[in-house]
Design an enzyme around this catalytic site. Structure first.
Site, PDB file in Angstrom:
ATOM      1  N   PHE A  45     -11.572  -1.170   5.548  1.00 22.67           N
ATOM      2  CA  PHE A  45     -12.189  -0.795   4.261  1.00 22.67           C
ATOM      3  C   PHE A  45     -13.705  -0.664   4.358  1.00 22.67           C
ATOM      4  CE2 PHE A  45      -8.048  -1.461   2.750  1.00 22.67           C
ATOM      5  CZ  PHE A  45      -7.953  -0.691   1.595  1.00 22.67           C
ATOM      6  N   GLY A  98      -9.839   6.126  -5.238  1.00 26.11           N
ATOM      7  CA  GLY A  98      -9.002   6.620  -6.329  1.00 26.11           C
ATOM      8  C   GLY A  98      -7.693   5.875  -6.306  1.00 26.11           C
ATOM      9  N   LYS A 131       0.864  -1.180   0.000  1.00 27.41           N
ATOM     10  CA  LYS A 131       0.000   0.000   0.000  1.00 27.41           C
ATOM     11  C   LYS A 131       0.898   1.228   0.000  1.00 27.41           C
ATOM     12  CE  LYS A 131      -1.918  -1.142   3.998  1.00 27.41           C
ATOM     13  NZ  LYS A 131      -1.312  -2.455   4.250  1.00 27.41           N
ATOM     14  N   CYS A 167      -4.420   2.126  -8.516  1.00 24.25           N
ATOM     15  CA  CYS A 167      -4.767   0.697  -8.643  1.00 24.25           C
ATOM     16  C   CYS A 167      -6.261   0.399  -8.733  1.00 24.25           C
ATOM     17  CB  CYS A 167      -4.159  -0.070  -7.478  1.00 24.25           C
ATOM     18  SG  CYS A 167      -2.353  -0.072  -7.557  1.00 24.25           S
ATOM     19  N   LYS A 202      -8.341   1.430 -12.055  1.00 24.66           N
ATOM     20  CA  LYS A 202      -7.927   0.750 -13.295  1.00 24.66           C
ATOM     21  C   LYS A 202      -8.042  -0.774 -13.166  1.00 24.66           C
ATOM     22  CE  LYS A 202      -2.899   0.162 -12.791  1.00 24.66           C
ATOM     23  NZ  LYS A 202      -2.866  -1.285 -12.652  1.00 24.66           N
ATOM     24  N   TYR A 216     -14.987   2.447   5.381  1.00 20.16           N
ATOM     25  CA  TYR A 216     -15.191   3.880   5.607  1.00 20.16           C
ATOM     26  C   TYR A 216     -15.827   4.542   4.392  1.00 20.16           C
ATOM     27  CZ  TYR A 216     -12.421   3.434   9.802  1.00 20.16           C
ATOM     28  OH  TYR A 216     -11.984   3.066  11.053  1.00 20.16           O
ATOM     29  N   ALA A 217     -16.910   5.272   4.645  1.00 16.81           N
ATOM     30  CA  ALA A 217     -17.527   6.042   3.560  1.00 16.81           C
ATOM     31  C   ALA A 217     -16.635   7.244   3.258  1.00 16.81           C
ATOM     32  CB  ALA A 217     -18.911   6.517   3.987  1.00 16.81           C
TER      33      ALA A 217
HETATM   34  P1  NAD Z   1       4.836   3.859 -11.955  1.00 10.17           P
HETATM   35  O1  NAD Z   1       4.158   4.464 -13.089  1.00 10.17           O
HETATM   36  O2  NAD Z   1       5.035   4.606 -10.673  1.00 10.17           O
HETATM   37  O3  NAD Z   1       6.291   3.349 -12.399  1.00 10.17           O
HETATM   38  C1  NAD Z   1       6.553   2.675 -13.580  1.00 10.17           C
HETATM   39  C2  NAD Z   1       8.007   2.965 -13.966  1.00 10.17           C
HETATM   40  O4  NAD Z   1       8.359   2.138 -15.072  1.00 10.17           O
HETATM   41  C3  NAD Z   1       8.250   4.409 -14.408  1.00 10.17           C
HETATM   42  O5  NAD Z   1       9.322   4.964 -13.660  1.00 10.17           O
HETATM   43  C4  NAD Z   1       8.627   4.283 -15.894  1.00 10.17           C
HETATM   44  O6  NAD Z   1       9.557   5.258 -16.310  1.00 10.17           O
HETATM   45  C5  NAD Z   1       9.225   2.892 -15.922  1.00 10.17           C
HETATM   46  N1  NAD Z   1       9.262   2.256 -17.239  1.00 10.17           N
HETATM   47  C6  NAD Z   1       8.279   2.172 -18.167  1.00 10.17           C
HETATM   48  N2  NAD Z   1       8.721   1.469 -19.244  1.00 10.17           N
HETATM   49  C7  NAD Z   1       9.981   1.083 -18.975  1.00 10.17           C
HETATM   50  C8  NAD Z   1      10.952   0.319 -19.668  1.00 10.17           C
HETATM   51  N3  NAD Z   1      10.718  -0.189 -20.878  1.00 10.17           N
HETATM   52  N4  NAD Z   1      12.167   0.131 -19.095  1.00 10.17           N
HETATM   53  C9  NAD Z   1      12.436   0.649 -17.870  1.00 10.17           C
HETATM   54  N5  NAD Z   1      11.546   1.367 -17.148  1.00 10.17           N
HETATM   55  C10 NAD Z   1      10.336   1.580 -17.694  1.00 10.17           C
HETATM   56  O7  NAD Z   1       4.057   2.500 -11.652  1.00 10.17           O
HETATM   57  P2  NAD Z   1       3.776   1.781 -10.242  1.00 10.17           P
HETATM   58  O8  NAD Z   1       2.755   2.526  -9.468  1.00 10.17           O
HETATM   59  O9  NAD Z   1       5.062   1.409  -9.604  1.00 10.17           O
HETATM   60  O10 NAD Z   1       3.059   0.447 -10.761  1.00 10.17           O
HETATM   61  C11 NAD Z   1       3.765  -0.555 -11.444  1.00 10.17           C
HETATM   62  C12 NAD Z   1       2.868  -1.776 -11.532  1.00 10.17           C
HETATM   63  O11 NAD Z   1       2.613  -2.290 -10.207  1.00 10.17           O
HETATM   64  C13 NAD Z   1       1.495  -1.518 -12.145  1.00 10.17           C
HETATM   65  O12 NAD Z   1       1.099  -2.656 -12.870  1.00 10.17           O
HETATM   66  C14 NAD Z   1       0.608  -1.333 -10.932  1.00 10.17           C
HETATM   67  O13 NAD Z   1      -0.736  -1.663 -11.206  1.00 10.17           O
HETATM   68  C15 NAD Z   1       1.210  -2.328  -9.970  1.00 10.17           C
HETATM   69  N6  NAD Z   1       0.978  -2.027  -8.549  1.00 10.17           N
HETATM   70  C16 NAD Z   1       1.047  -0.733  -8.112  1.00 10.17           C
HETATM   71  C17 NAD Z   1       0.859  -0.479  -6.752  1.00 10.17           C
HETATM   72  C18 NAD Z   1       0.902   0.935  -6.227  1.00 10.17           C
HETATM   73  O14 NAD Z   1       0.481   1.142  -5.092  1.00 10.17           O
HETATM   74  N7  NAD Z   1       1.418   1.902  -6.980  1.00 10.17           N
HETATM   75  C19 NAD Z   1       0.617  -1.529  -5.850  1.00 10.17           C
HETATM   76  C20 NAD Z   1       0.588  -2.822  -6.332  1.00 10.17           C
HETATM   77  C21 NAD Z   1       0.772  -3.063  -7.690  1.00 10.17           C
END
Ligand code: NAD
Length: 446
Positions: A256, A264, A157, A267, A270, A258-259
């Protein structure tokens, strides 16, 4: 173990840093040169509590490095994590172009057979596509390397990411015929020493779906409570009491429930849409999730309209917004409710002064410049001369405002509390017009 992480966003950077913290040798790769330069300098490009300290510590011990050069990073790596973004595509399905581009590069550049581990959130069947993409690239250069692919969704998280990674509830890994099991066990052993059964090794498709199932379930709870809070407003019940009564049932649990102004973040929105699309693709209509998504959009509009309903006409009004991040503890503003609320206020003719302790920069980047929208460095400065203050993100610094100072700063004593943080009786007693969500004594009936 030498490990490559591709993508240094919220997930890749936390994963790389925590793996280095337990002694692995990690190279983080990103396309973004600015990010890599900052990281080489020991500065974190994202706000995540504790992260920068961990990065610096591991740089100092030579266990983590940052580069834009994937080929060099892959040399002698035993594992390569893919942690790039999977944003919502135009039709709501997950955009896999970043993940597949990395897979292609790994196939083109690998000289040793690292286990590829997909950490990005991806729809069922994506690891098959990653495997095909790598194999096609290897075939093109007549390479006989065998590069197996594992699924390993991330459950951290934002705001508590380091803790979540270092002390996981569970680590889910999907493998084909257990290929790569020893590598996975070696990577994660330090995180499950207290209870090795927290490492679930299952099949790849179940692993991919576990992540979407988890996020969709949490989003469902939020939308359900938001709808219930609206019914509370109609019937004179109090969502806080309803929540406490429901949550004491261990089958339901307290979290989870809470109103608020709608979920947003990067995650839930999408991932719910992507799961709906996966259902459609495979001939299964996910009726519950379609409603969860609609209810969430409705909630963002519903809270925005509370402000219009109070003022009638917002033309010329100045509204202060406290909180831009989608939740406290992060500078992430993707799909944040404040975006919908601020857009509604600006479209209705109001001007907005926004404050957030960490997320102003990311919000400006995401939302752009708008006439009538300005930002303040200080929460009290933001409300100076405003007709109302709207609490959108429950950062600790907004939890106990000095109400005398608030009353003296606002031009009208009006508070919209979309996180149910304040005590209705106190605010109403001090002469404020106070509206929150699903509590009877602060509801203005139409
Ligand atoms: P983000 O957008 O913060 O980071 C993605 C990074 O990948 C960016 O820095 C971008 O420049 C880099 N990138 C893109 N293409 C690249 C390439 N070809 N080579 C090297 N670097 C490249 O994304 P995030 O929030 O870390 O999420 C990443 C994944 O993890 C997503 O699928 C998301 O759904 C999942 N996820 C996110 C969270 C969260 O809380 N943010 C939690 C669990 C899972």
């Amino acid at each position: 173990m030498k490990i490559t992480i591709v993508g240094t966003g919220y997930v890749g950077l936390v994963t790389g840093t925590c793996l280095a913290e337990v002694g692995h040798h990690v190279t983080c790769v990103d396309l973004d040169e600015k990010k890599v330069a900052m990281l080489c300098d020991g500065r974190s490009p994202i706000f995540e509590p504790g992260l920068e300290k961990y990065i610096r510590n591991n740089i100092a011990h030579g266990r983590i490095s940052f580069t834009t050069n994937l080929e060099e990073a892959l040399v002698d790596s035993t594992a390569a994590f893919i942690a790039v973004g999977t944003p919502e595509g135009e039709d709501g399905s997950a955009d896999l172009s970043y993940v597949l581009a990395v897979a292609k590069s790994i196939g083109e550049l690998s000289k040793t057979p690292a286990l590829v581990i997909v950490k990005s959130t991806v729809p069922v069947g994506t690891c098959d596509l990653v495997e095909q993409e790598i194999k096609a690239a290897l075939d093109r250069r007549n390479s006989t390397l065998k590069i197996p692919v594992a699924s390993n969704p991330e459950f951290l998280k934002e705001g508590a990411a380091i803790d979540d990674f270092m002390k996981p509830d569970r680590i889910v890994v999907g493998l084909v015929n257990n290929t790569g099991k020893e590598v996975i066990e070696e990577i994660y052993k330090p995180f499950v020493t207290d209870d090795p059964s927290k490492l679930f090794i299952i099949d790849r498709r179940s692993s991919e779906l576990t992540k979407y199932g988890s996020n969709a379930m949490l989003a469902t709870r939020i939308s359900f409570m938001n709808e219930l809070s609206r019914l509370c407003e109609r019937v004179g019940a109090n969502i806080d009491y309803v929540r406490l009564g429901m949550g004491s049932d261990p089958r339901i649990g307290k979290k989870f429930l809470y109103a608020g102004p709608g979920y947003g973040g990067s995650c839930f929105p999408k991932d719910v849409e992507a799961l709906i699309k996966s259902g459609e693709k495979h001939g299964e209509e996910l009726l519950v999730l379609n409603s969860v998504s609609q209810a969430n959009r409705n909630q963002k509009d519903f809270v925005s309209k509370k402000i219009t309903r109070h003022f009638g006409d917002l033309t010329g009004k100045k509204i202060a917004v406290w909180g831009l991040a989608f939740k406290p503890g992060t500078d992430d503003v993707r799909e944040t409710p404040s975006k919908t609320i601020i857009k509604h206020l600006l479209d209705s003719g109001a001007s907005v002064v926004a404050h957030d302790p960490e997320a102003v920069e990311t919000f400006v980047k995401e939302f752009g410049e708008h006439n009538g929208l300005s930002y303040s460095q200080d929460a009290y400065e933001a409300i100076q001369g405003a007709n109302a203050v709207v609490l959108v993100t429950e950062w600790p610094e907004y939890k106990r405002p000095n109400w005398e100072k608030v009353a003296a700063s606002l031009s009208e004593k009006v508070v919209f509390d979309f996180r149910n943080q304040y005590d209705s009786k106190t605010l109403i007693g001090k002469g404020f017009h106070y509206e929150c969500i699903g509590r009877p004594d602060s509801v203005v009936r139409t």
